[in-house]
Design an enzyme around this catalytic site. Sequence first.
Site, PDB file in Angstrom:
ATOM      1  N   CYS A  55       0.830  -1.211   0.000  1.00  0.00           N
ATOM      2  CA  CYS A  55       0.000   0.000   0.000  1.00  0.00           C
ATOM      3  C   CYS A  55       0.865   1.262   0.000  1.00  0.00           C
ATOM      4  CB  CYS A  55      -0.906   0.018   1.218  1.00  0.00           C
ATOM      5  SG  CYS A  55      -2.145  -1.294   1.236  1.00  0.00           S
ATOM      6  N   GLU A  57       0.463   3.824   1.801  1.00  0.00           N
ATOM      7  CA  GLU A  57       0.711   4.264   3.187  1.00  0.00           C
ATOM      8  C   GLU A  57       2.016   3.646   3.706  1.00  0.00           C
ATOM      9  OE1 GLU A  57      -2.110   2.972   2.049  1.00  0.00           O
ATOM     10  OE2 GLU A  57      -3.850   4.058   2.829  1.00  0.00           O
ATOM     11  N   ARG A  83      -8.528  11.739  -7.974  1.00  0.00           N
ATOM     12  CA  ARG A  83      -9.960  12.056  -8.023  1.00  0.00           C
ATOM     13  C   ARG A  83     -10.757  11.433  -6.876  1.00  0.00           C
ATOM     14  NH1 ARG A  83      -8.801  12.047 -13.790  1.00  0.00           N
ATOM     15  NH2 ARG A  83      -8.904   9.789 -13.821  1.00  0.00           N
ATOM     16  N   CYS A  89      -6.503   0.593   4.368  1.00  0.00           N
ATOM     17  CA  CYS A  89      -7.029  -0.734   4.656  1.00  0.00           C
ATOM     18  C   CYS A  89      -6.776  -1.059   6.126  1.00  0.00           C
ATOM     19  CB  CYS A  89      -6.389  -1.775   3.738  1.00  0.00           C
ATOM     20  SG  CYS A  89      -4.640  -2.113   4.092  1.00  0.00           S
ATOM     21  N   CYS A  92      -3.136  -1.393   7.174  1.00  0.00           N
ATOM     22  CA  CYS A  92      -2.457  -0.095   7.265  1.00  0.00           C
ATOM     23  C   CYS A  92      -2.940   0.690   8.467  1.00  0.00           C
ATOM     24  CB  CYS A  92      -2.657   0.703   5.983  1.00  0.00           C
ATOM     25  SG  CYS A  92      -1.653   0.098   4.628  1.00  0.00           S
TER      26      CYS A  92
HETATM   27 ZN   LIG Z   1      -3.144  -0.750   3.185  1.00  0.00          ZN
END
Ligand SMILES: [Zn+2]
Length: 129
Positions: A55, A57, A83, A89, A92
């Site tokens: 991810c 993050e 956008r 998630c 994260c």
């Molecule tokens: Zn994540």
Amino acid sequence: MTTMRDTDRALVQAASAVAKLRCRSASHTAASAARTAEGRVLTGVNVVHRAGDTCAEVVALGAAVTQGVGALETIVTVGDRGRTVISPCERCQRLLADHSPSLRVIVGPVEDPRVVPVTELLLTPDVAD
Ligand SMILES: [Zn+2]
């Protein structure tokens, strides 16, 4: 829930700028921007791979740690080339909460985002929808 500050709007813009520049393939679809209490901004994009996705993050947090930055104050992740705002998630959320327990997370529709504490996201997963 916390009000959006000018610095929060600037963070969304920073993530969107990275997404527009760097998310140009199926391998990179989201960008995160994280700000420290001192005002430093770290960014990262996700990595989609058949061996497993990472991810945005995680990449932003890794950049912060690499540069010797301590706790993060605020983070936002955007997709669709800036956008949409993407909520972290669950994995994260836990990672970010462990690293920066007082982290603020920008969530919600890109035209009307809001800020929630990461701990609140963990407690109520649907708050970001
Ligand atoms: Zn994540």
